[in-house]
Design an enzyme around this catalytic site. Structure first.
Site, PDB file in Angstrom:
ATOM      1  N   SER A 543       0.845  -1.194   0.000  1.00  0.00           N
ATOM      2  CA  SER A 543       0.000   0.000   0.000  1.00  0.00           C
ATOM      3  C   SER A 543       0.887   1.253   0.000  1.00  0.00           C
ATOM      4  CB  SER A 543      -0.953  -0.036   1.196  1.00  0.00           C
ATOM      5  OG  SER A 543      -1.993   0.889   1.039  1.00  0.00           O
ATOM      6  N   ASP A 628      -9.685  -3.773  -5.326  1.00  0.00           N
ATOM      7  CA  ASP A 628      -9.019  -2.975  -4.298  1.00  0.00           C
ATOM      8  C   ASP A 628      -9.718  -1.627  -4.133  1.00  0.00           C
ATOM      9  OD1 ASP A 628      -7.213  -1.567  -2.641  1.00  0.00           O
ATOM     10  OD2 ASP A 628      -5.554  -2.757  -3.388  1.00  0.00           O
ATOM     11  N   HIS A 663      -8.107  -4.931  -1.259  1.00  0.00           N
ATOM     12  CA  HIS A 663      -6.844  -4.445  -0.712  1.00  0.00           C
ATOM     13  C   HIS A 663      -6.194  -5.449   0.243  1.00  0.00           C
ATOM     14  CE1 HIS A 663      -4.091  -1.106  -0.255  1.00  0.00           C
ATOM     15  NE2 HIS A 663      -4.186  -1.136   1.054  1.00  0.00           N
TER      16      HIS A 663
END
Length: 691
Positions: A543, A628, A663
């Site tokens: 991330s 995501d 995610h």
């Protein structure tokens, strides 16, 4: 041991180019791969599948290794297990897993643990037929009869809210859609519930609504709307149960709270203290007053108090002053004790204050490098603190700590199966002096007996954003690397808050490059200290930590033998210029707003996608999830396509898309291990290890 044989002659997919021009502040950027942001376009899906096929072909020879890694990691998990029960409002609550099942069963028992078990939710049954299934928040009404819970069956973090009658077992027909999964608040009347509505485009929570059980959700009433899209919002009930709270927060910059007594659900929420730029506070209710944790003239925060009838800042009085070397991270209130979470020298500390005698002390722990946090503590009228303790060699251990006698009892330690013995491993804390003279802490773990002669493979991990601190905690998966000779290290780079609020301030906005240079300099330091060499140095981050990976391969591609960037935020300018992309506006104070010329050019100077050049890059594996919600799949897709076009080396470049997740990857407790196995197999193949 045989070296891994990479297949010859397998050609990677090359994305076609369709130049799109962007102009801002007189600066022109050409994005050749912008077309990849069309999620539903069959051509885009075909490209993502082609990348997966290429990865499968190139790493097909690691299949047995991946299966072995998966079985090792799964084999350390106690399949039939349950969480430590905690008592709340007359019931003991816990979650338990059955052998072979992916998901937990959420259960409770009335008054005593010998009482019959009530299964509130069996996620395994609910998840049948879904490739992804996540239960978000759960909240039980004051009369213990109703359970509200949220469900996401896509991975996009857009939830539906359901309500179940725990007496009859019937789930009510109302299904409230597009809610934030984590925020469900019951009023004291056992029929009114508050929830946060999400914008389905930006995925920002932006409204709080009131629903009455048994009524049509279309008749729900909006009680608050956040007009500033730079703020995140949420809601909760105070531990005292007296108030319902709505909070608004601009990341690490500004907060605002609103209160409504829980026995008056149709009343109006009142502002605690109005928001101001560069002014944060959080509140805890206690008897007839509030405790306030605030950065008001206190970068590392201080503790204040105020009468509950006079919440304005003019009435706040100091309880704990600001300290330059100690960051107050959290606060927990009991009827006769305060517990402060404090951070000093990159270690979490727990400080207990007796509200009668006003004496205080710090809870001591046996290891030099560890992490300690409050666990679940819903009971207000108790002198027992439940806390979690862990280190890089000690599995998560939950204690009940008597705050009067300072005696502690170990209630549960996560069992690690598969022959794990903590005495076979060593943890260390090092301090690397980086280029501007600052000392950055590094936490390491490795198997005893390794020689510090530069021959060891070493995996360096970091995050370094949003003020999130990376704790030196236990990870049973890492054992699979440690047992194969790897050292695992966490670089506590600036951008987190391991060394207090200034640590964050020195690692975001116009100081963001410190995060990248800290990580690079930590890598150099570990080589200098003979823990590893370039040919065996690996990096991993996800991330915002994936942005870190993108930056370090641009700045120092020669330093790393292999890099794994998970769900990486790499197209900084394009994403931050588009307020319709989920979460963008709430991040302006973290990265900058491209509409501001100075911020635009600073971001452009490090944005990984904008700075890919014709040069040699290290071996790389990049991952994403099609659904995501935090970093859209097309950022890493575009980045990989551009790297393929420009890189001048023969190193490996792989791109893996989970077509059924978001995610956080797969939702099952075992399925995600398959993704970890891919990552580890990539590192091990580069080390010529096939077992």
């Amino acid at each position: 041991m045989n070296a891994y044989q990479w297949p010859a002659g397998v050609q990677p997919p090359m994305a076609e180019k369709a130049p799109k021009e962007f102009i801002a502040h007189g600066d022109k950027r050409i994005d050749d791969y912008y077309w990849l942001n069309q999620r539903e376009d069959p051509k885009v899906l075909d490209y993502l599948k082609a990348e997966n096929t290429y990865l499968d072909a190139m790493m097909g020879g690691t299949k047995e290794l991946r299966e072995k890694l998966f079985n090792e990691m799964k084999g350390r998990i106690k399949e039939k297990d349950e969480s430590l029960p905690y008592k709340d409002n007359g019931y003991w609550y816990y979650a338990r897993f059955e052998e072979g099942k992916q998901y937990p069963m959420y259960c409770r028992k009335k008054e005593t643990l010998e009482a019959p078990e009530e299964i509130m939710l069996d996620q395994n049954k609910l998840a049948e037929g879904f490739p992804y299934y996540s239960i978000g928040g759960r909240a039980v009404s004051d009369n213990n009869e109703l359970l509200a819970y949220t469900v996401d069956s896509v991975g996009r973090r857009i939830y539906g809210l359901r309500i179940k009658n725990l007496v009859t077992g019937i789930t009510y027909p109302e299904n409230i859609t597009n809610v934030d999964g984590g925020y469900i608040v019951w009023a004291a009347d056992n029929k009114t519930i508050f929830y946060v509505k999400k914008d389905v485009t930006t995925l920002l929570g932006y409204q709080v609504w009131r629903h009455e059980l048994g009524t049509d959700p279309s008749k729900d009433v909006m009680v608050f709307e956040e007009k500033d899209n730079r703020f995140y919002i949420g809601a909760y009930r105070t531990k005292s149960k007296k108030y319902m709270v709505i909070w608004s927060s601009m990341n690490q910059v500004s907060t605002e709270y609103r209160l409504l007594e829980a026995n008056n659900p149709t009343g109006s929420f009142k502002v605690f203290e109005p928001r101001k730029e560069n002014f944060q506070y959080s509140i805890e209710h206690f008897n007839d007053k509030f405790y306030i944790r605030t950065d008001l003239m206190a970068p590392n925060f201080r503790l204040m108090e105020t009468p509950e009838t006079k919440t304005g800042v003019a009435n706040w009085k100091e309880v704990i002053p600001h300290r330059k070397d100690v960051y107050i991270s959290n606060l927990l209130v009991f009827n006769n004790h305060l517990v402060l979470g404090e951070v000093k020298d990159a270690l979490n500390q727990l400080r207990v204050i007796n509200l009668t005698s006003h004496q205080d002390y710090y809870i001591t722990f046996p290891e030099a490098v560890y992490a300690a946090f409050p666990n679940i503590n819903p009971d207000y009228n108790t002198n027992m603190l439940r806390l979690s303790y862990t280190s890089m060699t000690t599995p998560v251990s939950i204690y009940d700590f008597n705050m009067d006698t300072q005696q502690r009892e170990l209630k549960k330690q996560t069992e690690v199966l598969g022959g794990f013995n903590k005495e076979e491993y060593t943890a260390e804390r090092l301090w690397a002096t980086v280029r501007d003279g600052v000392k950055v802490p590094i936490s390491l773990v490795y198997k005893k007996g390794i020689k510090k002669d530069g021959s060891n493979p070493l995996l360096l991990y970091a995050y370094g954003s949003y003020g999130s601190s990376m704790s030196p905690s236990f990870n049973s998966n890492i054992i699979s690397l440690l047992n194969r000779g790897f050292i695992y290290a966490i670089a506590h780079v600036r951008g987190g808050q391991e060394m207090g609020r200034p640590w964050y301030d020195q690692g975001h906005l116009f100081n963001k490059k410190n995060t990248f240079f800290d990580f690079i300099d930590c890598g150099e330091f570990l080589i200098k200290e003979k823990y590893t060499v370039k040919e065996h140095l690996y990096a991993n981050g996800g991330s915002a930590g994936g942005l870190l990976m993108g930056a370090i391969v641009n700045y120092r591609p020669d330093l790393w033998h292999g890099v794994v960037a998970d769900v990486p935020f790499v197209d900084v300018i394009t994403t931050m210029s588009d307020p319709s992309i989920p979460l963008t506006t709430g991040e302006y104070k973290e990265w900058g707003n491209p509409a501001v010329e100075k911020e635009y050019f600073y971001m452009k100077s490090y944005s990984p996608y904008d700075n890919v050049e014709k040069k040699a890059y290290p071996n790389m594996l990049v991952t994403t999830g099609l659904h995501d919600s935090q970093v859209q799949y097309f950022e890493p897709a575009k980045w990989v396509a551009k790297l393929r076009e420009l890189k001048t080396d023969n190193n490996k470049l792989f791109f893996k898309t989970n077509m059924e997740a978001g995610h956080g990857g797969s939702s099952g407790r075992f399925d995600y291990l398959k993704e970890v196995a891919w990552r580890y197999a990539f590192f091990l193949a580069l080390e010529d290890k096939t077992e």
